[in-house]
Motif scaffolding. Sequence first.
Motif, PDB file in Angstrom:
ATOM      1  N   UNK A  29     -13.357 -10.811  32.305  1.00  0.00           N
ATOM      2  CA  UNK A  29     -13.716 -11.578  33.610  1.00  0.00           C
ATOM      3  C   UNK A  29     -13.599 -11.027  35.068  1.00  0.00           C
ATOM      4  N   UNK A  30     -12.703  -9.939  34.992  1.00  0.00           N
ATOM      5  CA  UNK A  30     -12.981  -8.972  36.279  1.00  0.00           C
ATOM      6  C   UNK A  30     -15.086  -8.539  36.672  1.00  0.00           C
ATOM      7  N   UNK A  31     -15.386  -8.062  35.760  1.00  0.00           N
ATOM      8  CA  UNK A  31     -16.172  -7.044  35.224  1.00  0.00           C
ATOM      9  C   UNK A  31     -17.566  -8.077  35.444  1.00  0.00           C
ATOM     10  N   UNK A  32     -17.457  -9.497  35.086  1.00  0.00           N
ATOM     11  CA  UNK A  32     -18.202 -10.542  35.595  1.00  0.00           C
ATOM     12  C   UNK A  32     -19.011 -10.525  36.964  1.00  0.00           C
ATOM     13  N   UNK A  33     -17.378 -10.276  37.976  1.00  0.00           N
ATOM     14  CA  UNK A  33     -18.475 -10.155  39.092  1.00  0.00           C
ATOM     15  C   UNK A  33     -16.974  -9.895  40.342  1.00  0.00           C
ATOM     16  N   UNK A  76      -6.965 -21.975  37.276  1.00  0.00           N
ATOM     17  CA  UNK A  76      -7.288 -22.082  35.722  1.00  0.00           C
ATOM     18  C   UNK A  76      -6.367 -21.733  35.744  1.00  0.00           C
ATOM     19  N   UNK A  77      -6.356 -23.652  34.861  1.00  0.00           N
ATOM     20  CA  UNK A  77      -4.986 -23.374  33.209  1.00  0.00           C
ATOM     21  C   UNK A  77      -5.095 -23.161  32.184  1.00  0.00           C
ATOM     22  N   UNK A  78      -5.220 -22.253  31.155  1.00  0.00           N
ATOM     23  CA  UNK A  78      -5.376 -22.574  29.282  1.00  0.00           C
ATOM     24  C   UNK A  78      -6.384 -21.472  29.266  1.00  0.00           C
ATOM     25  N   UNK A  79      -5.832 -20.258  28.557  1.00  0.00           N
ATOM     26  CA  UNK A  79      -7.417 -19.463  28.671  1.00  0.00           C
ATOM     27  C   UNK A  79      -7.558 -19.353  26.617  1.00  0.00           C
ATOM     28  N   UNK A  80      -8.019 -20.499  26.827  1.00  0.00           N
ATOM     29  CA  UNK A  80      -8.714 -20.519  25.028  1.00  0.00           C
ATOM     30  C   UNK A  80     -10.368 -20.262  25.399  1.00  0.00           C
ATOM     31  N   UNK A  81     -11.197 -21.475  24.381  1.00  0.00           N
ATOM     32  CA  UNK A  81     -12.918 -21.285  24.188  1.00  0.00           C
ATOM     33  C   UNK A  81     -13.320 -21.429  25.598  1.00  0.00           C
ATOM     34  N   UNK A  82     -12.689 -23.212  25.993  1.00  0.00           N
ATOM     35  CA  UNK A  82     -13.184 -23.387  27.392  1.00  0.00           C
ATOM     36  C   UNK A  82     -12.771 -23.064  28.228  1.00  0.00           C
ATOM     37  N   UNK A  83     -11.609 -22.096  28.740  1.00  0.00           N
ATOM     38  CA  UNK A  83     -11.555 -21.852  29.769  1.00  0.00           C
ATOM     39  C   UNK A  83     -11.654 -20.633  30.052  1.00  0.00           C
ATOM     40  N   UNK A  84     -12.521 -19.906  28.980  1.00  0.00           N
ATOM     41  CA  UNK A  84     -13.136 -18.950  28.638  1.00  0.00           C
ATOM     42  C   UNK A  84     -13.864 -18.573  29.744  1.00  0.00           C
ATOM     43  N   UNK A  85     -15.519 -20.438  29.326  1.00  0.00           N
ATOM     44  CA  UNK A  85     -16.286 -20.569  30.270  1.00  0.00           C
ATOM     45  C   UNK A  85     -15.863 -20.728  31.058  1.00  0.00           C
ATOM     46  N   UNK A  86     -14.915 -21.880  31.473  1.00  0.00           N
ATOM     47  CA  UNK A  86     -14.734 -21.816  33.487  1.00  0.00           C
ATOM     48  C   UNK A  86     -14.429 -21.028  34.095  1.00  0.00           C
ATOM     49  N   UNK A  87     -14.117 -20.219  33.351  1.00  0.00           N
ATOM     50  CA  UNK A  87     -13.303 -19.105  34.317  1.00  0.00           C
ATOM     51  C   UNK A  87     -15.115 -17.855  34.265  1.00  0.00           C
ATOM     52  N   UNK A  88     -15.806 -17.812  33.378  1.00  0.00           N
ATOM     53  CA  UNK A  88     -17.259 -17.101  34.077  1.00  0.00           C
ATOM     54  C   UNK A  88     -18.141 -18.232  34.266  1.00  0.00           C
ATOM     55  N   UNK A  89     -18.103 -19.281  34.941  1.00  0.00           N
ATOM     56  CA  UNK A  89     -18.517 -20.043  35.691  1.00  0.00           C
ATOM     57  C   UNK A  89     -18.632 -19.754  36.934  1.00  0.00           C
ATOM     58  N   UNK A  90     -17.354 -19.981  36.939  1.00  0.00           N
ATOM     59  CA  UNK A  90     -16.705 -19.957  38.094  1.00  0.00           C
ATOM     60  C   UNK A  90     -16.460 -18.331  39.126  1.00  0.00           C
ATOM     61  N   UNK A 117     -12.893 -16.673  22.315  1.00  0.00           N
ATOM     62  CA  UNK A 117     -12.476 -16.656  23.385  1.00  0.00           C
ATOM     63  C   UNK A 117     -13.360 -15.285  23.164  1.00  0.00           C
ATOM     64  N   UNK A 118     -14.941 -15.142  24.041  1.00  0.00           N
ATOM     65  CA  UNK A 118     -15.181 -14.370  24.221  1.00  0.00           C
ATOM     66  C   UNK A 118     -14.486 -13.581  25.078  1.00  0.00           C
ATOM     67  N   UNK A 119     -14.010 -13.596  25.970  1.00  0.00           N
ATOM     68  CA  UNK A 119     -13.105 -12.963  27.100  1.00  0.00           C
ATOM     69  C   UNK A 119     -12.067 -12.108  26.765  1.00  0.00           C
ATOM     70  N   UNK A 120     -11.145 -11.745  24.910  1.00  0.00           N
ATOM     71  CA  UNK A 120     -11.124 -11.091  24.592  1.00  0.00           C
ATOM     72  C   UNK A 120     -11.268 -10.551  24.135  1.00  0.00           C
ATOM     73  N   UNK A 121     -10.361  -8.950  23.747  1.00  0.00           N
ATOM     74  CA  UNK A 121     -11.874  -7.638  23.404  1.00  0.00           C
ATOM     75  C   UNK A 121     -10.995  -7.931  21.599  1.00  0.00           C
ATOM     76  N   UNK A 122     -11.848  -7.152  20.894  1.00  0.00           N
ATOM     77  CA  UNK A 122     -10.804  -7.349  19.471  1.00  0.00           C
ATOM     78  C   UNK A 122      -9.724  -6.793  19.664  1.00  0.00           C
ATOM     79  N   UNK A 123      -8.891  -6.559  18.560  1.00  0.00           N
ATOM     80  CA  UNK A 123      -8.201  -6.729  18.278  1.00  0.00           C
ATOM     81  C   UNK A 123      -6.759  -6.551  20.219  1.00  0.00           C
ATOM     82  N   UNK A 124      -6.877  -7.817  20.269  1.00  0.00           N
ATOM     83  CA  UNK A 124      -5.312  -8.030  21.633  1.00  0.00           C
ATOM     84  C   UNK A 124      -5.007  -9.296  20.915  1.00  0.00           C
ATOM     85  N   UNK A 125      -4.936  -9.766  19.642  1.00  0.00           N
ATOM     86  CA  UNK A 125      -3.947 -10.674  18.894  1.00  0.00           C
ATOM     87  C   UNK A 125      -2.658 -10.320  19.437  1.00  0.00           C
ATOM     88  N   UNK A 126      -1.801 -10.901  19.524  1.00  0.00           N
ATOM     89  CA  UNK A 126      -0.164 -10.928  20.080  1.00  0.00           C
ATOM     90  C   UNK A 126      -0.125 -10.794  21.056  1.00  0.00           C
TER      91      UNK A 126
END
Length: 309
Positions: A97-101, A39-53, A77-86
């Motif tokens: 992502x790993x905690x999902x399954x 999966x390439x690109x971890x913006x909003x759409x990428x996060x949703x795809x990662x969750x479903x897969x 992007x709901x997989x990114x915790x607060x304070x992760x900018x940069x």
Amino acid sequence: MVEKEETVISEEEAAQYDRQIRLWGLEAQKRLRASRVLLVGMKGLGAELAKNLILAGVKALTMLDHQQVSEEDTRAQFLIPTGSQGRNRAEASLERAQNLNPMVEVKVDTDNIANKSEEFFCQFEAVCLTCCPRDVMITTDQLCRKHNVRFFAGDVFGYHGFMFADLGDHEFVEEKPKVTKVGQGVEDGPEAKKAKMEPSETVLVKKTLSFCQFKEALEVDWRSDKAKAALKRTPVDYFLLQVLLKFRTDKGRDPQPESYVEDSELLLQIRNDVMDSVGVSSDLLPDDLFSGNGTSSEGIEIVCYLTTK
């Protein structure tokens, strides 16, 4: 996806995936369980795809992204915790992502997809691209087709989006009611020619669907008679996609609210150039589509699907 080795579903996995096994069957779940996905690109759409897969239960998911977390990512992007900018977007997404399954192996790759070798793609059963330039999507699709790797691409531009699938020559089986003649045993007459459906009996019909490649889908010659006939059935978003991908190639980014005036003017110029190059009138994409009603939040949601020939 191609199953390379025998996959056994454990009792724990059977309990975890019980609902979806009931939906698409044990064999389909085994194929998922044997599949490695890029999966390439971890913006909003990428996060949703990662969750479903991950929740679906693939064998392994590799999240690839070379970009850093932006202020926009922290809101979308709901997989990114607060304070992760940069931080790197893929690395910042890994823990949640790993905690999902825990049954799915989730990996991170921080390289640029454009720099990957041909052999890199051979380790996956499916490759899914988001947030990528036009030339990268075309090249990756060609490499995937060459090595029989299933290719998907998609993106979101404000309230507009697209999804593309290249599954090569995709074979599948369709279950249909059995058709029998009513007049069996009748030698002649109209009753002998009638047929009826037997809903209690079914037959399996093998079919093959040939998908086109991404380059073919984008480079249709709309001057031909066949293409002109199909133009009425083609959503305008197909051409809007062409404009937005050209903008991304020229500017190295997508249209942004803070450069609204500049971007609107450039989008209109690209619209004229793109529509002229494919032999279609620019009126098909009205000016107001690029000046407040298209790529901004005032637009309406339209999804354009580019699929088979």
